[in-house]
Design a protein around this motif. Structure first.
Motif, PDB file in Angstrom:
ATOM      1  N   PRO A 172       0.834  -1.361  -0.200  1.00 15.01           N
ATOM      2  CA  PRO A 172      -0.194   0.013   0.104  1.00 15.01           C
ATOM      3  C   PRO A 172       0.837   1.347   0.086  1.00 15.01           C
ATOM      4  CG  PRO A 172       0.064  -0.978   2.204  1.00 15.01           C
ATOM      5  CD  PRO A 172       0.744  -2.149   1.251  1.00 15.01           C
ATOM      6  N   ARG A 173       1.993   1.142   0.436  1.00 14.73           N
ATOM      7  CA  ARG A 173       3.118   2.343   0.220  1.00 14.73           C
ATOM      8  C   ARG A 173       3.412   2.813  -1.168  1.00 14.73           C
ATOM      9  NH1 ARG A 173       5.285  -0.982   4.418  1.00 14.73           N
ATOM     10  NH2 ARG A 173       4.977   0.171   6.538  1.00 14.73           N
ATOM     11  N   THR A 174       3.336   1.792  -2.076  1.00 14.90           N
ATOM     12  CA  THR A 174       3.606   2.140  -3.472  1.00 14.90           C
ATOM     13  C   THR A 174       2.846   1.602  -4.343  1.00 14.90           C
ATOM     14  OG1 THR A 174       4.663   0.012  -3.793  1.00 14.90           O
ATOM     15  CG2 THR A 174       6.038   1.675  -2.959  1.00 14.90           C
ATOM     16  N   ASP A 175       1.418   1.233  -3.946  1.00 11.86           N
ATOM     17  CA  ASP A 175       0.590   0.760  -4.901  1.00 11.86           C
ATOM     18  C   ASP A 175      -0.858   1.321  -4.512  1.00 11.86           C
ATOM     19  OD1 ASP A 175      -1.636  -0.314  -6.678  1.00 11.86           O
ATOM     20  OD2 ASP A 175      -0.569  -2.119  -6.547  1.00 11.86           O
ATOM     21  N   PRO A 176      -1.413   2.249  -5.130  1.00 11.23           N
ATOM     22  CA  PRO A 176      -2.555   2.850  -4.780  1.00 11.23           C
ATOM     23  C   PRO A 176      -3.868   1.865  -4.855  1.00 11.23           C
ATOM     24  CG  PRO A 176      -1.884   3.973  -6.761  1.00 11.23           C
ATOM     25  CD  PRO A 176      -0.904   3.158  -6.371  1.00 11.23           C
ATOM     26  N   ASP A 177      -3.663   1.160  -5.753  1.00  9.13           N
ATOM     27  CA  ASP A 177      -4.850   0.071  -5.792  1.00  9.13           C
ATOM     28  C   ASP A 177      -4.776  -0.936  -4.856  1.00  9.13           C
ATOM     29  OD1 ASP A 177      -5.973   1.738  -8.150  1.00  9.13           O
ATOM     30  OD2 ASP A 177      -4.442   0.692  -9.386  1.00  9.13           O
ATOM     31  N   ALA A 178      -3.732  -1.258  -4.042  1.00 11.30           N
ATOM     32  CA  ALA A 178      -3.845  -2.479  -3.078  1.00 11.30           C
ATOM     33  C   ALA A 178      -5.003  -2.189  -2.145  1.00 11.30           C
ATOM     34  CB  ALA A 178      -2.374  -2.142  -2.467  1.00 11.30           C
TER      35      ALA A 178
END
Length: 390
Positions: free
Chosen positions: A201-207
């Protein structure tokens, strides 16, 4: 992502009920608290947060739960005293930081729990302490005694003396081994994110947060990323690995955000907080779990396809006739990897013969052992009671 969709669509309807049913059977809990949870932005200990967690733990302790804490944070607490702005780069730096920080960490816990009239005790362990069966049993007896007296054990790796050969690697792994050691019914991992996501979630907004993981598959392991922290040593992958290890002994794992006030209390009362990892369908007994995950293998035994089939599918002992060759030097009683003809490990066990002895008797019938060696310990290279198929 398919991974997220499968878990959510199949299990979300049953998640809340399942959690409450699992928690009804829990009496003894291991709570692992990560460095990122315990420290402030300046990497010092967060006394307010520790105080809040102590209040939540004390609440459940007074309700009759037995709680063991595995705590990181000693190195992070001590490195400022050494003038280190980042994670220690050398083993001596880490050991010095731990020597300073461990007393600070325990003082913080003592003061926090004293407000709730609960005492704490410190245990520092290395992998050797758990790999040696006698010391393993002594550690368990000590912890049982502390719990019987209403004292909360706080366990950390003995970083002041540890070297690569005897280190656990990270406290996620240590918490899994401690869960087996104390025969707890639940492992709770407190981290700085809300649980297990379909991606970082720190790098992927779709997580997306996955509240229930029914089985730790290769897809789940691939979805776990590395550590984004300069404070702790474990990332999501190590937490998933810890959940997988305790799952092999029939224990569930809850992963929650330890920085959110009240999260621990909500999770232990059955609210849908964080991620619940269910145990494996088939579980190992405590001794086989110890062999598979606590002992450090020191050699390899390569077997033929026939022996691999018999061991993996039928749970038999490993006989000399199925051994192709032995790699490495080890004594009788050592933990060894058992590998197929392609070199892939598929089992692990405690050898009844040394590497030198196996070199002499491999490929021969059990009835020939005494004739070759002049003595025999038994018919097996590894007895089925000491063999774990991974």
């Amino acid at each position: 992502m398919l991974l997220c969709g499968v878990f959510i669509s199949i299990f979300v309807r049953y998640n809340s009920t399942m959690r409450k049913e699992i928690l009804k059977k829990v009496k003894r809990i291991v709570i692992k608290i990560g460095s990122r949870v315990l420290t402030c932005d300046d990497n010092g200990l967060d006394s307010a947060l520790i105080g809040g967690l102590a209040g939540e733990v004390s609440h459940f302790r007074k309700k009759g739960y037995e709680i063991v804490i595995v705590s990181s944070g000693a190195v992070a607490a001590g490195r400022k005293e050494l003038g280190l702005g980042d994670r220690p780069r050398t083993i001596p730096q880490k050991q010095a930081a731990a020597a300073i920080g461990q007393s600070k960490l325990m003082r913080a816990y003592e003061e926090a729990f004293a407000g709730h009239e609960i005492k704490v005790a410190q245990l520092l362990l290395t992998r050797d302490d758990l790999a040696n069966r006698l010391r393993f049993l002594n550690a368990r007896a000590t912890i049982d005694t502390l719990l019987d007296c209403g004292i909360i054990p706080i366990i950390n790796e003995n970083d002041t003396v540890v070297v690569d050969e005897i280190k656990f690697g990270d406290n996620d792994n240590l918490s899994a081994l401690v869960t087996n050691l104390v025969e707890a019914q639940l492992l709770v991992i407190l981290t700085d994110i809300d649980g297990f996501y379909s991606a970082d979630p720190r790098t992927d907004p779709d997580a997306r947060l996955i509240h229930l993981v029914s089985a730790i598959t290769r897809e789940v392991e691939r979805a776990a990323g590395g550590s984004a922290s300069t404070v702790g040593t474990g990332g999501m992958a190590t937490k998933v690995a810890a959940a997988k290890k305790v799952g092999k002994s029939g224990v569930s794992t809850l992963m929650i955000n330890g920085k959110t006030p009240g999260n621990l209390e909500r999770a232990l009362t059955g609210d849908e907080v964080g991620t619940l990892f269910l145990p494996a369908d088939t579980s190992l007994n405590r001794r086989k779990h110890w062999i598979a995950y606590t002992l450090r293998p020191v050699g390899r035994i390569i077997v033929d396809n026939g022996a691999r089939e018999v061991l993996a599918r039928h749970g038999r002992s490993l006989l000399p006739s199925g051994v192709v060759r032995v790699e490495g030097k080890f004594d009788r009683g050592a933990c060894v990897r058992v590998c197929g003809p392609d070199g892939t490990e598929f089992a692990r066990g405690i050898a009844d013969y040394s590497s030198r002895e196996i070199e002499l008797i491999h490929g021969r019938k059990s009835g020939e052992i005494e004739q070759i060696l002049g003595y025999r310990y038994g018919d097996d290279i590894i007895h089925r009671d000491n063999l774990v198929v991974l």
